[in-house]
Scaffold this motif. Structure first.
Motif, mmCIF file in Angstrom:
data_model
loop_
_atom_site.group_PDB
_atom_site.id
_atom_site.type_symbol
_atom_site.label_atom_id
_atom_site.label_comp_id
_atom_site.label_asym_id
_atom_site.label_seq_id
_atom_site.Cartn_x
_atom_site.Cartn_y
_atom_site.Cartn_z
ATOM 1 N N PRO A 82 6.901 -36.707 -20.696
ATOM 2 C CA PRO A 82 6.170 -37.287 -21.853
ATOM 3 C C PRO A 82 7.013 -38.297 -22.635
ATOM 4 C CG PRO A 82 5.881 -34.904 -21.753
ATOM 5 C CD PRO A 82 6.933 -35.240 -20.760
ATOM 6 N N VAL A 83 8.309 -37.994 -22.801
ATOM 7 C CA VAL A 83 9.190 -38.931 -23.504
ATOM 8 C C VAL A 83 9.272 -40.247 -22.731
ATOM 9 C CG1 VAL A 83 11.479 -39.281 -24.485
ATOM 10 C CG2 VAL A 83 10.537 -36.969 -24.324
ATOM 11 N N ALA A 84 9.414 -40.135 -21.398
ATOM 12 C CA ALA A 84 9.553 -41.335 -20.573
ATOM 13 C C ALA A 84 8.293 -42.195 -20.630
ATOM 14 C CB ALA A 84 9.859 -40.934 -19.131
ATOM 15 N N THR A 85 7.128 -41.555 -20.626
ATOM 16 C CA THR A 85 5.879 -42.320 -20.703
ATOM 17 C C THR A 85 5.803 -43.106 -22.016
ATOM 18 O OG1 THR A 85 4.695 -40.760 -19.293
ATOM 19 C CG2 THR A 85 3.363 -42.103 -20.780
ATOM 20 N N THR A 86 6.145 -42.444 -23.109
ATOM 21 C CA THR A 86 6.134 -43.125 -24.409
ATOM 22 C C THR A 86 7.142 -44.269 -24.422
ATOM 23 O OG1 THR A 86 5.508 -41.065 -25.510
ATOM 24 C CG2 THR A 86 6.460 -42.794 -26.887
ATOM 25 N N VAL A 87 8.315 -44.036 -23.862
ATOM 26 C CA VAL A 87 9.360 -45.075 -23.815
ATOM 27 C C VAL A 87 8.894 -46.284 -23.002
ATOM 28 C CG1 VAL A 87 11.619 -45.586 -22.815
ATOM 29 C CG2 VAL A 87 11.312 -43.532 -24.193
ATOM 30 N N LEU A 88 8.284 -46.038 -21.846
ATOM 31 C CA LEU A 88 7.810 -47.144 -21.013
ATOM 32 C C LEU A 88 6.757 -47.973 -21.734
ATOM 33 C CD1 LEU A 88 7.432 -45.813 -17.340
ATOM 34 C CD2 LEU A 88 9.176 -47.295 -18.298
ATOM 35 N N LEU A 202 3.076 -44.650 -16.542
ATOM 36 C CA LEU A 202 2.766 -45.528 -17.665
ATOM 37 C C LEU A 202 1.388 -45.234 -18.246
ATOM 38 C CD1 LEU A 202 3.904 -48.051 -19.201
ATOM 39 C CD2 LEU A 202 2.631 -49.458 -17.564
ATOM 40 N N LEU A 203 0.543 -44.595 -17.441
ATOM 41 C CA LEU A 203 -0.866 -44.482 -17.809
ATOM 42 C C LEU A 203 -1.283 -43.087 -18.263
ATOM 43 C CD1 LEU A 203 -2.376 -46.622 -14.892
ATOM 44 C CD2 LEU A 203 -1.785 -47.352 -17.207
ATOM 45 N N THR A 204 -0.561 -42.035 -17.853
ATOM 46 C CA THR A 204 -0.987 -40.683 -18.232
ATOM 47 C C THR A 204 -0.761 -40.452 -19.728
ATOM 48 O OG1 THR A 204 1.202 -39.810 -17.699
ATOM 49 C CG2 THR A 204 -0.499 -39.702 -15.971
ATOM 50 N N ARG A 205 -1.482 -39.473 -20.267
ATOM 51 C CA ARG A 205 -1.389 -39.183 -21.691
ATOM 52 C C ARG A 205 -0.041 -38.522 -22.009
ATOM 53 N NH1 ARG A 205 -5.969 -35.866 -25.154
ATOM 54 N NH2 ARG A 205 -5.040 -36.230 -27.218
ATOM 55 N N SER A 206 0.590 -38.985 -23.098
ATOM 56 C CA SER A 206 1.890 -38.426 -23.481
ATOM 57 C C SER A 206 1.769 -37.593 -24.746
ATOM 58 C CB SER A 206 2.901 -39.571 -23.721
ATOM 59 O OG SER A 206 4.090 -39.054 -24.262
ATOM 60 N N SER A 207 2.410 -36.432 -24.734
ATOM 61 C CA SER A 207 2.404 -35.563 -25.917
ATOM 62 C C SER A 207 3.551 -35.891 -26.862
ATOM 63 C CB SER A 207 2.507 -34.100 -25.476
ATOM 64 O OG SER A 207 3.705 -33.897 -24.743
ATOM 65 N N PHE A 208 4.407 -36.834 -26.463
ATOM 66 C CA PHE A 208 5.561 -37.189 -27.307
ATOM 67 C C PHE A 208 5.179 -38.359 -28.212
ATOM 68 C CE2 PHE A 208 9.580 -39.271 -28.320
ATOM 69 C CZ PHE A 208 10.362 -38.180 -28.670
ATOM 70 N N PRO A 209 5.192 -38.176 -29.538
ATOM 71 C CA PRO A 209 4.747 -39.249 -30.440
ATOM 72 C C PRO A 209 5.767 -40.388 -30.533
ATOM 73 C CG PRO A 209 5.548 -37.376 -31.713
ATOM 74 C CD PRO A 209 5.575 -36.953 -30.272
ATOM 75 N N ALA A 210 5.258 -41.622 -30.505
ATOM 76 C CA ALA A 210 6.143 -42.784 -30.628
ATOM 77 C C ALA A 210 6.830 -42.810 -31.987
ATOM 78 C CB ALA A 210 5.331 -44.062 -30.430
ATOM 79 N N ARG A 211 6.167 -42.214 -32.996
ATOM 80 C CA ARG A 211 6.737 -42.223 -34.348
ATOM 81 C C ARG A 211 8.079 -41.495 -34.381
ATOM 82 N NH1 ARG A 211 2.853 -40.074 -36.345
ATOM 83 N NH2 ARG A 211 3.540 -37.920 -36.516
ATOM 84 N N GLN A 212 8.194 -40.405 -33.613
ATOM 85 C CA GLN A 212 9.446 -39.634 -33.587
ATOM 86 C C GLN A 212 10.588 -40.483 -33.025
ATOM 87 O OE1 GLN A 212 9.005 -35.812 -31.724
ATOM 88 N NE2 GLN A 212 11.210 -35.361 -31.768
#
Length: 487
Positions: A82-88, A202-212
């Motif tokens: 999830p972190v990686a998806t948000t980062v990408l 890049l496309l799946t839903r991420s549970s890691f918020p970008a705000r964090q």
């Protein structure tokens, strides 16, 4: 072996491994620079350097937003996906926005520099920005999950691909656009190699918020942006304040030859940050102070390397760029010491970040840009490129002194005075040897290698190393030899 010694050995081993991987930039970069300077000449190389510097400025600024934060959160996560998806997603979004901004500003920048041809180079070069950002996000994720070898392989693939593509496309007659397309191709190669090892979605839903991620990254981004602005400001100030494209080419060549301290700090600072953060989190203040002092001591010792490069600057420039670029030599002899000062700033700010003072990094370094602007405005019209190099080096040295003072205020740690004194003495000695022993052609490599071997010998004769440190070095060498035999 105590905890501090074990950590120091761990940092040393990791730094050497990553430094060797990053150091591939040197041979491929030198061959590339030597080839392009001969193909384009001082004026064409100056235009290419200006465009490449501006795009690199944007790319490194964008990736600096999240690099250290990505490594921290990926490394701490039980499930890094999830972190990686948000980062990408963040890297792609910011990279595309930066590309559009460069397209919009290409012609105003060309007018400012009084070089109309550079507008199309910037428009073409900007395509590399989102690709570079995605590739760099994969680098950070690989480091976060412990894939150091894979990260090194991806980086090596970039530099080798860039060299081969430039040789091919420029020889085919594509000139500067060919060199730009080669850089874009290198980013694609690095991204493809990284995707062979990890494939964050890049496309799946991420549970890691970008705000964090953003909350931690903002002060570090402001610091990184400030340093990026400062790092190449001298080149653009030289051109804007009356320098010719050829003078920009000489200056850019000197900057390219002063990369070694930057490569070292790029390899060293993330490991120092990681180890210091864990040590301070565990409350081991004594070990943290010892590690911090050893880090400052290592940067002080790098003055000796600068002495060799400064002493042999004319021969180095002649071998790599040819006689047409000899005006680069005095610039290199000054800028290499500025590069050492920037390496010190990188190390001290890593210590401050580990000590939960990320805001200090920006506050302490932000004055460098306005200070340098004033200096360039006063000095360049009268003393030209030499004046620009002196302003860059003196301002960087001032910044290094300020951040060292901040580390002392926080942890009561300074670079050992004895190490600084020995480094200055050895720096003067190896500078003299490099300057007075004449060599030509490839014999220069033999001379540089021989003088480099003298540095640890001089340090040992002057009593720099303790018995415990010599024992650690022997253990590290034995460990590496044993590892090689087992493979």
């Amino acid at each position: 072996m105590n905890y501090s010694a074990a950590k120091s050995q761990h940092i040393l081993g990791g730094t050497i491994r990553i430094f060797l991987a990053e150091a591939l930039l040197l041979p491929t970069g030198i061959v590339t620079a030597g080839f392009l300077t001969r193909q384009f000449g001082p004026e064409g190389y100056g235009l290419f350097t200006l465009a490449a510097t501006l795009i690199a400025w944007v790319e490194w600024s964008v990736t600096s937003v999240f690099t250290r934060t990505t490594i921290k959160f990926v490394g701490e996560a039980d499930d890094w996906h999830p972190v990686a998806t948000t980062v990408l997603r963040l890297h792609l979004a910011v990279g595309c926005a930066a590309m559009l901004l460069v397209w919009l500003c290409a012609y105003p920048i060309a007018n400012l520099l009084d070089e109309r041809a550079i507008a199309m180079y910037l428009i073409l070069f900007a395509i590399d920005i989102p690709l570079f950002c995605l590739a760099y996000a994969h680098r950070s994720i690989l480091v976060g999950v412990g894939g150091f070898n894979q990260r090194a392989n991806a980086t090596a693939g970039r530099w080798i691909a860039r060299l081969l593509l430039i040789l091919l496309l420029v020889e085919l007659g594509l000139s500067i656009p060919g060199a730009i397309l080669s850089t874009i191709g290198a980013s694609i190669v690095e991204l493809a190699i990284s995707r062979c090892y990890i494939r964050p979605s890049l496309l799946t839903r991420s549970s890691f918020p970008a705000r964090q991620l953003a909350n931690y990254a903002v002060p570090l981004f402001m610091f990184a942006l400030s340093m990026r602005l400062y790092d190449k400001l001298d080149l653009f100030a030289l051109k804007v304040l009356g320098g010719t494209a050829a003078e920009a080419g000489f200056y850019g060549a000197a900057q390219n030859l002063s990369l070694i301290p930057g490569i070292f700090s790029l390899s060293f600072s993330p490991l120092l940050l990681s180890s210091l953060s864990r040590t301070l989190h565990n409350g081991d203040i004594a070990s943290a102070k010892k590690m911090s002092q050893n880090a400052l001591r290592a940067i002080a010792a790098m003055l000796t390397v600068a002495g060799i490069i400064a002493g042999a600057a004319p021969e180095i420039v002649q071998l790599i760029f040819g006689n047409a670029f000899l005006p680069t030599a005095p610039l290199l002899a000054i800028l290499i010491f500025g590069a050492i000062a920037l390496a010190m700033i990188s190390t001290t700010t890593a210590i401050l970040t580990a000590a939960s003072k990320p805001n200090w990094t920006f506050v302490l370094t932000a004055p460098l840009v306005p200070l340098a602007v004033v200096g360039y405005t006063l000095v360049i019209p009268r003393w030209g490129a030499i004046g620009a190099a002196w302003v860059f080096t003196l301002c960087a040295t001032f910044g290094a002194a300020v951040t060292v003072g901040a580390v002392y205020h926080l942890l009561r740690v300074l670079p050992p005075a004895s190490t600084v004194a020995r480094s200055c003495l050895i720096c003067a000695s190896v500078y003299t040897i490099a300057a007075i022993v004449p060599t030509q052609g490839l014999l220069l490599l033999l001379k540089l290698f021989g003088i480099t071997l003298l540095i640890p010998l001089f340090f040992w004769l002057l009593g720099e190393f303790s018995q415990a440190e010599i024992y650690q070095i022997i253990l590290l060498i034995k460990s590496k030899l044993k590892h090689q035999k087992s493979h």
